[in-house]
Scaffold this motif. Structure first.
Motif, PDB file in Angstrom:
ATOM      1  N   ARG A   1    -104.961 -45.866 -17.872  1.00  0.00           N
ATOM      2  CA  ARG A   1    -104.042 -46.469 -18.837  1.00  0.00           C
ATOM      3  C   ARG A   1    -104.781 -47.045 -20.044  1.00  0.00           C
ATOM      4  O   ARG A   1    -104.337 -46.891 -21.191  1.00  0.00           O
TER       5      ARG A   1
ATOM      6  N   SER B   1     -92.500 -52.466 -29.143  1.00  0.00           N
ATOM      7  CA  SER B   1     -93.246 -51.351 -28.548  1.00  0.00           C
ATOM      8  C   SER B   1     -93.086 -50.136 -29.453  1.00  0.00           C
ATOM      9  O   SER B   1     -92.010 -49.912 -30.025  1.00  0.00           O
TER      10      SER B   1
ATOM     11  N   ASP C   1    -101.430 -53.001 -32.145  1.00  0.00           N
ATOM     12  CA  ASP C   1    -101.238 -51.576 -32.382  1.00  0.00           C
ATOM     13  C   ASP C   1    -100.735 -51.401 -33.819  1.00  0.00           C
ATOM     14  O   ASP C   1     -99.618 -51.811 -34.148  1.00  0.00           O
TER      15      ASP C   1
ATOM     16  N   THR D   1     -96.536 -45.757 -13.047  1.00  0.00           N
ATOM     17  CA  THR D   1     -97.786 -45.016 -13.235  1.00  0.00           C
ATOM     18  C   THR D   1     -98.268 -44.351 -11.953  1.00  0.00           C
ATOM     19  O   THR D   1     -99.318 -43.731 -11.939  1.00  0.00           O
TER      20      THR D   1
ATOM     21  N   ALA E   1    -103.473 -45.642 -29.346  1.00  0.00           N
ATOM     22  CA  ALA E   1    -103.048 -46.758 -30.184  1.00  0.00           C
ATOM     23  C   ALA E   1    -104.182 -47.192 -31.110  1.00  0.00           C
ATOM     24  O   ALA E   1    -105.242 -47.605 -30.638  1.00  0.00           O
TER      25      ALA E   1
ATOM     26  N   SER F   1    -104.678 -46.019 -23.927  1.00  0.00           N
ATOM     27  CA  SER F   1    -104.359 -47.020 -24.945  1.00  0.00           C
ATOM     28  C   SER F   1    -105.341 -46.945 -26.112  1.00  0.00           C
ATOM     29  O   SER F   1    -104.935 -46.928 -27.280  1.00  0.00           O
TER      30      SER F   1
ATOM     31  N   PRO G   1    -100.347 -50.989 -22.624  1.00  0.00           N
ATOM     32  CA  PRO G   1     -99.151 -50.240 -23.018  1.00  0.00           C
ATOM     33  C   PRO G   1     -98.011 -50.472 -22.034  1.00  0.00           C
ATOM     34  O   PRO G   1     -98.257 -50.716 -20.851  1.00  0.00           O
ATOM     35  N   PRO G   2     -96.754 -50.449 -22.502  1.00  0.00           N
ATOM     36  CA  PRO G   2     -96.293 -50.075 -23.850  1.00  0.00           C
ATOM     37  C   PRO G   2     -96.223 -51.232 -24.841  1.00  0.00           C
ATOM     38  O   PRO G   2     -95.522 -51.126 -25.853  1.00  0.00           O
ATOM     39  N   GLU G   3     -96.881 -52.343 -24.565  1.00  0.00           N
ATOM     40  CA  GLU G   3     -96.871 -53.469 -25.499  1.00  0.00           C
ATOM     41  C   GLU G   3     -97.572 -53.089 -26.800  1.00  0.00           C
ATOM     42  O   GLU G   3     -98.315 -52.103 -26.855  1.00  0.00           O
TER      43      GLU G   3
ATOM     44  N   THR H   1     -93.748 -57.782 -22.481  1.00  0.00           N
ATOM     45  CA  THR H   1     -93.653 -57.404 -23.886  1.00  0.00           C
ATOM     46  C   THR H   1     -94.855 -57.886 -24.703  1.00  0.00           C
ATOM     47  O   THR H   1     -95.005 -57.509 -25.867  1.00  0.00           O
TER      48      THR H   1
ATOM     49  N   ALA I   1     -92.559 -46.258 -29.980  1.00  0.00           N
ATOM     50  CA  ALA I   1     -91.929 -45.194 -29.191  1.00  0.00           C
ATOM     51  C   ALA I   1     -91.756 -43.941 -30.026  1.00  0.00           C
ATOM     52  O   ALA I   1     -90.642 -43.487 -30.287  1.00  0.00           O
TER      53      ALA I   1
END
Length: 420
Positions: free
Chosen positions: A208, A272, A392, A7, A216, A212, A357-359, A337, A274
């Motif tokens: 971030r 996650s 999410d 990031t 999400a 999110s 994120p990306p969890e 995760t 994607a």
């Protein structure tokens, strides 16, 4: 300036370990870089001599910006990249008129490398960040004295210029200058308000988590868990561990281990989102949120399902300590995760956490409270802890999240299964 985290967009050169003229070996630490997550050590990519420092300590520059020159010690590298002297003391106005190549070469000394601002010795040197801020506030770089290496204008110089007098709001198009009326009141700063610049960590946290919540679609599931047996189990476990000079286990350590066990049984939560696919993670890496004075970091306990509670307690405490000192390594904060955020120690009974994120999910853990319940025809006092799963909805269905939380509840209410 290297990219030291996924990031990171800019970095602060916190300090130089080497000085100009020092011999540098590949892999040797030459500087400390403050990223959006931690204080990182910068290793030299090659052998050589530090011939020139381009970025001073405390200066913030975007990734990709040259920060120093490494050569053979002859100084040729620094000379080759040094700007040629300007043809005139006064910089030419923009845009510069077209000049025939032959005439231009006669009027201006040749240089071996371009100026960082794209011109040939006609503009003051300035860092990209300084240029951006100056452009936003309509400042002329030619009127600002640079205090950076080689007279380079840095952000501190721009901030000092802005502090001299109130600046107009940034405008998309240049507006004609208007002479202020003598009777117009000047803006007065509010003495009751203090401006506190955002830290690197807080800037990235804000960015971030905003992304999110915007991207999400969160949904929340809350369970009230009877942890009476868990508290007693923890006490007995700590007695055994302390007798063997082992670590002290916290309730959160048991929650982390229980989450890892539940994720192993429910891999559909260990995913996650994607875009047009889901990423199913085969390994379970648990992030444990740690609050700092200037933001939030999430150290990761890799393969938490394969570790004992005492191993999780030891690793978690050690990483949390280094996180507060800003000494966590990059790979110790990446790759989680699933995350756990616990505010129970502050007396918070229940809250909803924002997904990291990306969890695809995060568990918020509240404080344990004694509550009266009716069981087997009588009223009893039990210890109750409320947890909330934020998930999410693009990646985890409501029923999938509910089954995960149901199994987590079963583990915490029958704690021997956590370590079985």
């Amino acid at each position: 300036m290297p990219r030291l985290s996924d990031t990171m967009e800019e970095g602060v050169l916190a300090g130089w370990r080497k000085q100009v003229g020092d011999q540098v070996q590949r892999g040797e630490i030459v500087a400390e870089i403050e990223t959006d997550k931690a204080l990182m050590e910068l290793e030299a990519y090659d052998d050589g001599v530090l011939e020139k420092v381009l970025v001073g300590e405390g200066e913030t520059v975007p990734i990709g910006t040259p920060i120093a020159l490494l050569g053979d010690g002859s100084g040729a590298t620094a000379e080759a990249t040094a700007p040629a002297p300007a043809a005139a003391e006064k910089p030419e106005p923009e845009p510069a008129p077209a000049v025939d190549a032959a005439t231009d070469s006669a009027a201006t000394p040749a240089v071996n490398g371009p100026e960082e601002n794209g011109s040939v010795g006609t503009k003051p040197k300035a860092s990209p960040l300084a240029k951006a801020i100056a452009r936003e506030h309509g400042l002329e770089l030619a009127a600002i004295a640079g205090t950076g290496p080689g007279g380079r204008i840095i952000r501190a110089d721009i901030d000092a210029e802005l502090a001299k007098e109130p600046q107009p709001e940034p405008q998309s198009r240049p507006q004609p200058a208007v002479e202020a009326s003598a009777s117009a009141p000047s803006p007065v700063a509010d003495e009751d308000v203090e401006e506190i610049p955002l830290s690197k960590i807080r800037k990235v946290t804000a960015k971030r988590l905003t992304e999110s919540k915007q991207q999400a679609p969160h949904f929340y599931l809350t369970s009230a868990i009877d942890v009476t047996e868990l508290i007693e189990f923890r006490g007995n476990l700590n007695e055994r561990l302390q007798a063997a000079d082992g670590p002290k286990v916290s309730v959160n350590d048991l929650v982390v281990k229980a989450c890892a066990t539940a994720l192993r049984a429910n891999p559909s939560v260990n995913v996650s989102f994607a875009g047009d696919k889901l990423l199913q993670h085969k390994r379970i890496h648990l992030g444990v949120a740690v609050a700092l004075d200037d933001g939030l970091v999430v150290p990761v306990i890799p393969d938490a399902d394969r570790k004992s509670v005492s191993e999780i307690a030891t690793e978690g405490r050690e990483k949390a300590g280094r996180a507060r000192e800003g000494k966590l390594k990059l790979d110790e904060m990446n790759g989680s995760t699933f995350s756990v955020s616990n505010l129970g120690m502050f007396g918070i009974e229940e809250f909803s956490a924002v997904i990291n994120p990306p969890e695809a999910a995060i568990l918020a853990v509240g404080a344990t409270r004694e509550e009266i319940q009716h069981r087997d025809g009588e009223f009893v006092v039990r210890k109750i802890m409320r947890v909330t799963l934020s998930a999410d909805h693009r990646a985890v269905d409501g029923a999938v999240g509910a089954v995960f939380l149901q199994q987590l509840t079963g583990l915490l209410e029958d704690p021997i299964r956590i370590i079985a």
